[in-house]
Design a protein around this motif. Structure first.
Motif, PDB file in Angstrom:
ATOM      1  N   VAL A   4       7.475  -2.489   8.670  1.00 56.02           N
ATOM      2  CA  VAL A   4       6.928  -2.070   7.530  1.00 56.02           C
ATOM      3  C   VAL A   4       7.344  -2.896   6.320  1.00 56.02           C
ATOM      4  O   VAL A   4       8.915  -2.697   6.135  1.00 56.02           O
ATOM      5  CB  VAL A   4       7.451  -0.499   7.140  1.00 56.02           C
ATOM      6  N   ASP A   5       6.855  -3.466   5.460  1.00 55.71           N
ATOM      7  CA  ASP A   5       7.267  -4.277   4.312  1.00 55.71           C
ATOM      8  C   ASP A   5       6.454  -3.843   3.239  1.00 55.71           C
ATOM      9  O   ASP A   5       5.385  -3.526   3.208  1.00 55.71           O
ATOM     10  CB  ASP A   5       6.914  -5.833   4.820  1.00 55.71           C
ATOM     11  N   ASN A   6       7.435  -4.130   2.218  1.00 57.68           N
ATOM     12  CA  ASN A   6       6.682  -3.607   0.700  1.00 57.68           C
ATOM     13  C   ASN A   6       6.249  -2.439   0.554  1.00 57.68           C
ATOM     14  O   ASN A   6       5.253  -2.273  -0.425  1.00 57.68           O
ATOM     15  CB  ASN A   6       5.938  -4.662   0.313  1.00 57.68           C
ATOM     16  N   THR A   7       6.590  -1.290   1.227  1.00 58.24           N
ATOM     17  CA  THR A   7       6.325  -0.126   1.133  1.00 58.24           C
ATOM     18  C   THR A   7       7.188   0.808   1.609  1.00 58.24           C
ATOM     19  O   THR A   7       8.273   0.263   2.557  1.00 58.24           O
ATOM     20  CB  THR A   7       5.007   0.572   1.463  1.00 58.24           C
ATOM     21  N   SER A   8       7.442   2.076   1.503  1.00 52.92           N
ATOM     22  CA  SER A   8       8.463   2.987   1.982  1.00 52.92           C
ATOM     23  C   SER A   8       7.838   3.806   3.162  1.00 52.92           C
ATOM     24  O   SER A   8       6.925   3.898   3.536  1.00 52.92           O
ATOM     25  CB  SER A   8       8.942   4.134   0.719  1.00 52.92           C
ATOM     26  N   GLY A  60       0.700  -1.231  -0.196  1.00 53.10           N
ATOM     27  CA  GLY A  60       0.117   0.092   0.041  1.00 53.10           C
ATOM     28  C   GLY A  60       0.950   1.163  -0.024  1.00 53.10           C
ATOM     29  O   GLY A  60       1.940   1.192  -0.336  1.00 53.10           O
ATOM     30  N   GLY A  61       0.286   2.350   0.252  1.00 50.25           N
ATOM     31  CA  GLY A  61       0.965   3.506   0.382  1.00 50.25           C
ATOM     32  C   GLY A  61       1.989   3.649   1.477  1.00 50.25           C
ATOM     33  O   GLY A  61       1.962   2.940   2.373  1.00 50.25           O
ATOM     34  N   GLU A  62       2.813   4.653   1.345  1.00 55.48           N
ATOM     35  CA  GLU A  62       4.014   4.972   1.936  1.00 55.48           C
ATOM     36  C   GLU A  62       3.529   5.421   3.450  1.00 55.48           C
ATOM     37  O   GLU A  62       2.480   5.701   3.624  1.00 55.48           O
ATOM     38  CB  GLU A  62       4.950   5.817   1.519  1.00 55.48           C
TER      39      GLU A  62
END
Length: 386
Positions: free
Chosen positions: A359-363, A336-338
């Motif tokens: 936090v995985d797979n987003t910034s 999803g979004g950062e």
């Protein structure tokens, strides 16, 4: 005088149709049988408190509304008939009007019948318990709630099942000692529950369990509450926020759970705005899809979220913008979004923000740098922080 817009074709088919609505709602997700409801919350120190089972809907009523669209409606007060006729809303009004005048403790109205109230409003006076054990289908009155309580004290809605497209489902302001129990709102228009911005504030407000789906506005929007306790908010396919609190202080919230909430908007499953706080505690926010997961903005302050479970949010998973003394103490963000800390120039910069997250797979991004920001991060998400 007959009330406004009493009938509409889809409810003229009578008691069988009304009964089928009730049966389908009882079988739907998020709705439990009235006689087995319990209130579950998180007490101080993290222990789980389970209240005694709530009384069955209709028990202990002083006034009852019964009947159907085909057979007509009857309102009784302590066994005495106070209305008998074709209008559902009139039966409800007469039941409320039959309660003891100048009472100093609650009397209770239980609406057992299901029907449409037309384009009308139900106003609750002080020291009133009002519950709907059937299904209340609503019309539209601009700026008003299908049910509302303004400038009153000691009001309860232990049970409510509401459908339709009102302006507001429930509307409150300047209400002191309000209890909402098991609230189920499956609407196609309006805002679910609204506390007004431009009227005096409210105190000592408690909501046990709110299920909201389908409305294009917020599921719950509060302004100016001092002393708010919420058990659970479950929002499904809601156009704006699941729970939006503004100018609200001294709040304890259990779980806010959103799925497809605020899609394509700047709102969030859980949002704090407009100088919200201080002394806000939220045990858990869960969000799937939709728009933002958690959003704090516009000089809000003094809040702790114990845990988040956010995935695939279409906008920022978390956005903290011009807030202070905010803690997210744990949990996960996946895709999803950062996760973003940001600031606009019209408010003070972020200050005293403390975030512990996987936090995985987003910034994760902090821009501009806040004052006294603490990050404790794990997971594979990229980081651009101060």
């Amino acid at each position: 005088m007959a009330p406004t817009s009493q009938r509409r074709p889809r409810l003229l088919a009578a008691g069988v149709a009304a009964l089928s609505v009730v049966v389908s709602l009882l079988a739907a997700p998020g709705v439990a049988a009235a006689s087995t409801e319990t209130s579950v919350g998180t007490a101080a120190g993290g222990t789980t408190a389970v209240a005694a089972p709530a009384a069955a809907c209709g028990n202990g009523a002083d006034a009852l509304v019964t009947g159907s669209q085909s057979s007509g409606f009857t309102a009784t007060y302590r066994g005495r008939t106070v209305y008998q006729g074709q209008y559902y809303i009139n039966a409800i009004w007469e039941a409320l009007g039959a309660l003891s005048p100048n009472r100093t403790s609650q009397e209770k109205v239980s609406v057992m019948a299901s029907a449409w109230i037309g384009n009308n409003t139900i106003n609750l006076p002080s020291h009133t318990s009002f519950e709907v054990c059937g299904t209340l289908d609503t019309g539209y009155v601009a700026g008003r709630g299908a049910i509302q309580a303004v400038g009153v004290e000691d009001v309860s809605i232990p049970y409510l099942r509401m459908t339709g497209a009102p302006y507001f489902g429930l509307r409150f302001a300047d209400v002191h000692g309000l209890h909402l129990g098991q609230i189920d709102m499956r609407m196609t228009g309006g805002i679910g529950i609204r506390f007004e911005r431009d009227l005096p504030g409210s105190t000592n407000v408690r909501m046990d369990s709110v299920y909201a789906s389908g409305m294009p506005g917020h599921a719950i929007e509060t302004w100016h509450i001092n002393g708010l306790t919420i058990g659970t908010v479950t929002a499904r396919n809601v156009g704006e926020s699941g729970l939006l609190i503004q100018g609200t202080s001294n709040a304890t919230i259990g779980t806010v759970d959103g799925d497809n909430v605020a899609t394509g908007t700047g709102y969030a499953t859980f949002r704090m705005a407009n100088a919200n706080g201080p002394n806000i505690t939220v045990n858990r926010v869960k969000s799937r899809g939709g728009g933002r997961g958690v959003f704090c903005v516009s000089n809000s302050r003094g809040a702790r979220i114990n845990s988040v479970d956010l995935a695939s949010n279409g906008n920022n998973s978390i956005l903290i913008e011009n807030c202070s003394d905010i803690t997210i103490a744990g949990g996960t963000v996946n895709g999803g979004g950062e996760v973003r800390l940001a600031a606009r120039t019209e408010f003070p910069n972020n200050r005293n923000i403390h975030i512990t997250l996987r936090v995985d797979n987003t910034s994760v991004r902090e821009s501009p740098c806040g004052e006294n920001t603490t990050w404790t991060l794990t997971g594979n998400g990229s980081r651009n922080i101060c």
